[in-house]
Every structure is written in structure tokens, then in C-alpha cells.
Design an enzyme around this catalytic site. Structure first.
Site, PDB file in Angstrom:
ATOM      1  N   GLY A 133       5.457  -3.930-114.151  1.00  0.00           N
ATOM      2  CA  GLY A 133       5.581  -5.385-114.737  1.00  0.00           C
ATOM      3  C   GLY A 133       5.085  -6.386-113.704  1.00  0.00           C
ATOM      4  N   GLY A 134       5.309  -7.820-113.902  1.00  0.00           N
ATOM      5  CA  GLY A 134       4.788  -8.799-113.181  1.00  0.00           C
ATOM      6  C   GLY A 134       5.651  -8.652-111.569  1.00  0.00           C
ATOM      7  N   GLY A 174       8.101   2.390-114.887  1.00  0.00           N
ATOM      8  CA  GLY A 174       7.753   1.074-115.255  1.00  0.00           C
ATOM      9  C   GLY A 174       7.000   0.291-114.646  1.00  0.00           C
ATOM     10  N   VAL A 193       8.540   0.294-110.656  1.00  0.00           N
ATOM     11  CA  VAL A 193       9.816   0.927-110.643  1.00  0.00           C
ATOM     12  C   VAL A 193       9.722   2.431-110.723  1.00  0.00           C
ATOM     13  CG1 VAL A 193      12.064   1.022-111.953  1.00  0.00           C
ATOM     14  CG2 VAL A 193      10.842  -0.889-112.075  1.00  0.00           C
ATOM     15  N   LYS A 236      12.853  -0.559-107.183  1.00  0.00           N
ATOM     16  CA  LYS A 236      11.829  -1.574-107.668  1.00  0.00           C
ATOM     17  C   LYS A 236      11.045  -2.151-106.311  1.00  0.00           C
ATOM     18  CE  LYS A 236      14.621  -3.633-111.445  1.00  0.00           C
ATOM     19  NZ  LYS A 236      13.816  -3.110-112.482  1.00  0.00           N
ATOM     20  N   ASP A 247      14.735 -14.546-116.563  1.00  0.00           N
ATOM     21  CA  ASP A 247      13.573 -13.784-117.203  1.00  0.00           C
ATOM     22  C   ASP A 247      14.290 -12.725-118.039  1.00  0.00           C
ATOM     23  OD1 ASP A 247      11.346 -12.710-118.185  1.00  0.00           O
ATOM     24  OD2 ASP A 247      11.355 -11.230-116.328  1.00  0.00           O
TER      25      ASP A 247
END
Length: 722
Positions: free
Chosen positions: A454-455, A452, A459, A472, A569
Site C-alpha cells: 500500500g501507500g 500486502g 506487509v 509493516k 485512514d
């Protein structure tokens, strides 16, 4: 003189070649000629046999020769252990006097065969004459006939030897035409002293090389004259004659004395070298057709003319130089790997052996010239230049080592600084959180393990302590420093709830500390709901259960944990599902871990598609902001549509308009769950979402109240189903 028959005569007499051994022998005729080669063992077991042919007789390898005329008889009788090989087509006969020895054999025992040299070796009998009393003699002649075979006695590799005080050995070349016998006499008393052990020179031993110009290869008989001096018969009764491989027989004085002493010393006979030819023609000239039954069938081989009898043509086959094997079978000659035999194929000082087909090379090592095969490699540089080069290289190596040392020290220092900056001293004292070394996580941080992006960062999935984990890796510069970050990590590590992803540990030796979480197998609600992964499992009951469990996790963070935790979030991508589709909240508290600045407000702290408009205006994060985001999640669960922040395609806007007009939102529900009996429940969920989306923050319910209402709806639905 015997002559070699022509080709037609040779084939017409083939039925005369094989003579039967005594009945007590169990013989196997190996045809069309045995396969194997003694030299193959020394050169890496090159092919020596035709497929399907036996290649041994006892312990002796027998290579496949050429064509008819090379038959071998193998004695497998019980009194021959191991089995012994005999060359068929050769005979020797007993003497013709009344008192002659009656023992004889029709075939010669093989010692060895070499296709490389065109030579065979056999055990030949010893001719002798022995006095049995003053007036009578016992003798045995040696008669070997190779007239109709490809073999002949080698005139260059054999000698004629006579042993005894009155020994005279005579070699007769033909029984049908008169010729002067070739004689070796050992009875000349004028020769003194007696021959000594190991030397056949002097009285009692005679050695003569064979006359190559008289056709010695086709001799008919070897015989020994009887002893004439009857006064010495009791001590030295016997005289001997033998054709033998030269340099093989070592004279011993006891050989002269006693009854048949030499025969007892060599009961199987003495080695005799034979030449052979593959055919009875010369080698074909280039461009001419090959003769019938041409024997040189292997590649990497050539033909060589030989003469085993005067004026008679013949040829043998040979592997090319630097090849070995059997040229008489297909693919029989194979390249020699000279590098495996440095004692035979040396490379002089500085040369590096490299094999190639048909030879080998010895290129010199770097810094040397010439060829190590022809002569010693020599240095390209003179000694002074060499020393200077060594000095320069040594200096460069020293500089490189020093540079690496400085880099390692800087890296070590930087690692310590990161560890301290990320709150390492504080986290060392905390319980329930594990601090990982950078080296422990490095094997997992590969592109192939990314699950994964993202911002927040990337991951990775991997194994730590035999447990699946999710690591992470934040974007550099996005994490707060020192104790504030450490305290937040401690708070998160203490959160233990069935609907919250557990934080296992962290790595502080990097600029942006990495967080290690338990791995949740089914992935995110977003992937399953919108990417059609196992969406069939998301019936209305499953969606209601996921909503209630997610609300439980958020309610625990807001009001039941030791320290209030705000998520910041909330969205389907941060709601993970395990194997049993139990919901678990992830990435909670990110907003408190991240540095607050205008650049990160919209892109990192939260997803704009789920963000509370009040938070965007005021910039103050509260638990009611999480409630708003959770309302958007409920709308996604009941509609199956993505939440997209735009004026023309807004999921929130569509539901708000229907709610404002006090209409049913039936058209907005997911067709896969919008059946008639469930529309009332879906309307209730839509109404609950509208309460969460109220622009008046005070009118929004708490997450505790949202969770309670969802559980009530779930219990009511179960009662209805019953």
C-alpha cells in the site's frame, strides 16, 4: 600323449564327466555353473553371477564360467563346516600293488577360481612310497585325468617335487603309449649337503619345472619309486612326489622323518594350478560369425587364444583394461573407478584423479602443467613469478579485508544513527514495547512472505517467538524522526482493546522503522467483501456486527484512550477479521507517524476514496474526519459496492442523491442481503451513514454515538428474530 577331443566328441562324453562322491557327502550340483568372483570383492563387487544362480560354496566365491564342463560339487555334509567345493569331472586312483593305500577320492577340492587369469587352483594329493618293514612297501600313486574337461595342469605355474633320502618322483604322460617318464630324483648321495629348511636344493629334496613341450597338462600318473635302501626304513621310511603350485612348498627337514609326516602336514593335499579354456576353438576373426556357444557375452570384454594342450585350440574371455568383473555373463565387465584405488592407480604430485569409462585422468591443479598420470605436474610460473603472484594476491586480499572492515564499520555506525534517529533511547525506557534487532526480522522479509502492499509500504507475514506476526515495512523517508515517532509508538503500544490490532514491537535499526503487529488470520473486510473470499459468511447480521465492533474500536481511540488517537485512514482494507469474524482496527495513527507534506497528503495519509472533503480543503485532521470515512464504510457494507472517487461512479454520490430526494435506497442495497423484512434496517443504516457524511462537521455524530446506535440496531434485530 592325450589329446583334446573335438567339439562333437566333447558333447557326446558329457555324461561321463560327473562322478558320484561317497554316500556320506550331501552334494549339490551347481548348474548351469555357479556365479560370483573372488576378485569382485577387491574391485567393488562387480557382477559375477547369472540372475538366480548361487554364487558361493561355503566361504569361497565361484564365478560363472562358460558352458558345460565346469560343474562344481558343493559338500554340505555335517562334517564339512563350512561347505567345501569340488571340481567334478577329474579323478585320481589308488595304486595297483597288494599293499597299496586304499584311500582315494573321485574329485579334486577347489581352492579358488579366477576368470580374470583363466586359472583354477585345486588341492592335489601327494604320491608316496613308504616301507612298512624291510621287505614290503605301501604306496599311493596320483592319477588325474582331465582328458574330457576344459582343464589342464599349468606347465608354467607348477613344479614337480620329490622329497626323501631316496625319493624319485616320475610323471607319466600316457598309460597307453610308451613315453620316457619325466623324473625328479632326490636320492643322489653325491649331492651334499642336505637340503635346508625353506630351500628345495641339495640332498633329500628335488624340484623340476615341467616340460611344456611334452603335453604336461594332460599327464596320466604321478608315482614315487619304492625305497631301495631297507636299512633306513625305520627313521626315514617314506619318499614323496607332488605336483604343486611353485613357490608354495617350503622344504622342512622333519618332512623326511616319521611315518607319512608330509601327509599329516598337508591332510587336504597341496595346491595345484590349472589352466582352462572357454571353448575348443580359436577366437573368431573380426567379421566372421561367432562360434556356437560363444562364451564372451559381456560388453567391454574381448577374446584371447589359449593352448592348454599342444596343438589344441582354445580361448578365454577377458574384461578390457580398466574394467573388472565377469566377461562370461551379460553386463559382467564394469568400469573400475580408479580414483578409489590410488595405491594401484596413482596420480603424481599435483594431479587430481578423475574417473572416466575405461580409464582415468590426472589433470594438474590450477597453475600447473603436464599430466599427473604420466609424470609429475610442474609449475606454469617460475618461482620468482609465483612469489610475485602470491604477493599480488595477498595484497588484493588484504585490501578486500580492509574494505570489508570499513564497510562493516560504516554499516554499524549507520545502524546506530538510525536507532538514535528513530527514538531508540526513548523507547528503551518504555514498557510493553519490544525492540527487535534487524537480524531477527530479516528471515521474514522475503518476497514470498508479502501479504500486502500500500501507500504506507509492504506487509510481511512470519513467525517470531513461535507466534504469527505481521511486519509493516514503511517506505524510506516517510516516518517522522526522533521523539515524536517514539512517543507515538509508545501511545499505540498502550492501546489494548479487543477491536484494535495490537502493536507488539518495532525495529529501529533501519532508515524507516518497521512495526510488528499481531497477525489477524481472515484478512481485511475489503478482501472478503469485494474479492468474494468467504463473502457467503457476510450476512446482514455479520455486517452489522462488524460495523458495531469497528465503531467501538474507533470510539475507544477518540475518547477512551489515555491520549486521543486519530486514525486518519479508515476504510475496509484497515478493518481486519479474525477466525471468528471479530473486527479489529489496524493502521491507526498512521497520519501522526508520517511526515506531513503536500506530496503525501493525497497518496499516503489517507485513501482519497474515503477522505473527508473538509480535510482536503483545510488540511486539519480531527476525529470527525474518521467519522466521515466510517460513513463510507457503512455504505460499502450495505451496498456491497466499492467506494470509488469519481464523478460518474461515486458510491457516496449515489446515496446522497437518493437521500436528498427523500427516496428509498432499495436499488442500491446488496442483493444478497436486501430481503423485504430487512429493508427497514438497511434504510436505518443508510440514514446513519448520511449523518456521518454531512459536510457540516458539527452535524456529524461522534464515533461513540455511532457505536451506540449500531448496538441498539443489533439488539432490536435480535428481539425481532426471537
Amino acid at each position: 600323449m592325450s589329446t583334446m577331443p573335438n567339439s562333437s566328441q566333447f558333447h557326446s562324453h558329457q555324461h561321463h564327466l560327473l562322478l558320484v562322491l561317497p554316500v556320506i557327502l550331501i552334494l549339490v550340483v551347481v548348474s548351469p555353473l555357479l556365479a560370483a568372483a573372488a576378485e569382485a570383492e577387491a574391485q567393488g563387487q562387480q557382477p559375477m553371477a547369472r540372475p538366480g544362480c548361487p554364487d558361493k560354496c561355503g566361504n569361497m566365491s565361484i564365478p560363472f564360467p562358460f558352458r558345460e564342463g565346469f560343474q562344481v560339487l558343493c559338500n554340505h555334509s555335517s562334517d564339512s563346516d563350512p561347505p567345501r567345493a569340488f571340481l567334478a569331472g577329474s579323478t585320481r586312483f589308488k595304486g595297483s600293488q597288494i599293499y597299496s593305500d586304499s584311500s582315494w577320492s573321485s574329485s579334486l577340492e577347489l581352492v579358488s577360481i579366477s576368470v580374470a587369469t583363466g586359472e583354477a587352483r585345486v588341492y592335489a594329493p601327494i604320491a608316496y612310497s613308504c616301507n612298512t618293514n624291510r621287505n614290503e612297501s605301501l604306496f599311493r600313486d596320483q592319477h588325474i585325468d582331465f582328458s574330457y574337461t576344459p582343464f589342464a595342469v599349468s606347465a608354467t605355474r607348477n613344479v614337480l617335487i620329490a622329497v626323501g633320502l631316496e625319493a624319485e618322483a616320475q610323471l607319466i604322460f600316457s598309460l597307453f603309449t610308451y613315453q620316457t617318464p619325466f623324473t625328479c630324483r632326490a636320492q643322489d648321495f653325491d649331492r651334499t649337503p642336505l637340503a635346508r629348511n625353506g630351500s628345495c636344493k641339495g640332498l633329500s629334496c628335488c624340484e623340476q619345472t615341467l616340460p611344456a613341450d611334452q603335453g604336461s597338462g594332460r599327464f596320466s600318473m604321478l608315482w614315487v619309486n619304492p625305497v631301495h635302501d631297507h636299512f633306513i626304513w625305520e627313521t626315514t621310511p617314506c619318499s614323496y612326489g607332488m605336483l604343486v603350485d611353485k613357490s608354495w612348498y617350503n622344504f622342512s627337514t622333519p618332512d623326511m622323518y616319521g611315518d607319512k609326516t608330509l601327509l599329516k602336514r598337508f591332510p587336504r593335499g597341496v595346491p595345484l594350478a590349472l589352466d582352462f579354456a572357454a571353448g575348443d576353438t580359436w577366437c573368431p576373426v573380426e567379421g566372421q560369425p561367432l562360434p556356437p556357444h560363444y562364451a564372451c557375452v559381456s560388453g567391454n570384454s574381448s577374446c584371447a587364444n589359449v593352448t592348454i594342450e599342444i596343438d589344441s585350440p582354445g580361448y578365454v574371455c577377458k574384461c578390457w583394461d580398466n574394467y573388472t568383473g565377469n566377461p562370461y555373463i551379460a553386463h559382467g565387465c564394469q568400469d573400475i573407478d580408479e580414483c578409489k584405488f590410488p595405491e594401484v592407480y596413482p596420480c603424481s604430485n599435483g594431479g587430481i584423479c578423475k574417473n572416466r569409462p575405461g580409464g582415468y585422468d590426472c589433470p594438474c591443479k590450477f597453475g600447473m602443467k603436464d599430466d599427473g598420470k604420466g609424470g609429475a605436474c610442474t609449475d606454469v610460473f617460475p618461482p620468482a613469478a609465483k612469489q610475485a603472484t602470491v604477493g599480488v594476491i595477498g595484497g588484493i586480499l588484504l585490501m578486500v579485508i580492509l574494505w570489508f572492515t570499513v564497510i562493516l564499520r560504516k554499516e554499524k555506525k549507520k545502524t546506530k544513527e538510525f536507532y538514535k534517529k528513530n527514538g531508540g533511547p526513548v523507547l528503551e525506557k518504555a514498557k510493553g514495547i519490544k525492540i527487535f534487532k534487524k537480524g531477527e526480522l530479516k528471515p521474514i522479509l522475503k518476497n514470498s512472505n508479502i501479504i500486502g502492499k500500500g501507500g504506507f509500504g509492504e506487509v510481511y507475514k512470519g513467525l517470531l517467538d513461535n507466534k504469527e506476526v505481521a511486519i509493516k515495512k514503511p517506505i524510506n523517508g516517510s516516518v517522522r524522526e526522533n521523539e515524536q515517532f517514539a512517543n507515538e509508538i509508545i501511545i499505540q503500544s498502550q492501546v489494548i482493546h479487543k477491536n484494535i490490532v495490537r502493536l507488539i514491537g518495532c525495529c529501529l535499526e533501519v532508515e524507516a522503522p518497521m512495526l510488528v503487529y499481531e497477525f489477524i488470520s481472515q484478512g481485511s473486510l475489503h478482501d472478503i467483501l469485494h474479492n468474494k473470499n468467504n463473502k457467503a459468511a457476510l450476512n446482514l447480521d455479520a455486517r452489522l456486527s462488524i460495523a458495531a465492533q469497528s465503531a467501538d474500536g474507533l470510539a475507544y481511540m477518540h475518547s477512551q484512550a489515555n491520549t486521543r488517537i486519530l486514525h486518519g485512514d479508515v476504510k475496509p482494507a484497515n478493518i481486519l477479521l479474525d477466525d471468528n469474524f471479530i473486527a479489529k482496527i489496524s493502521d491507526f495513527g498512521i497520519s501522526r507517524l508520517l511526515a506531513r507534506d503536500e506530496e503525501h497528503t493525497a497518496s499516503i495519509i489517507g485513501d482519497i476514496n474515503y477522505m473527508d472533503p473538509v480535510y482536503l480543503q483545510e488540511g486539519l485532521l480531527t476525529e470527525k474526519n474518521d467519522v466521515y470515512s466510517f460513513g463510507v464504510v457503512i455504505l460499502e457494507l450495505i451496498s456491497g459496492r466499492r467506494a470509488i472517487h469519481s464523478e460518474n461512479n461515486s458510491l457516496v454520490k449515489s446515496f446522497l442523491e437518493v437521500h436528498k430526494e427523500q427516496k428509498k435506497a432499495t436499488e442500491l442495497f446488496d442483493k444478497e442481503i436486501a430481503i423485504a423484512e430487512d429493508l427497514e434496517l438497511l434504510d436505518s443504516l443508510a440514514g446513519m451513514a448520511m449523518e456521518c457524511l454531512s459536510l457540516d462537521v458539527d452535524q456529524r455524530p461522534t464515533m461513540m454515538e455511532v457505536a451506540r446506535q449500531l448496538h441498539i440496531l443489533g439488539r432490536f434485530r435480535k428481539v425481532q428474530d426471537v
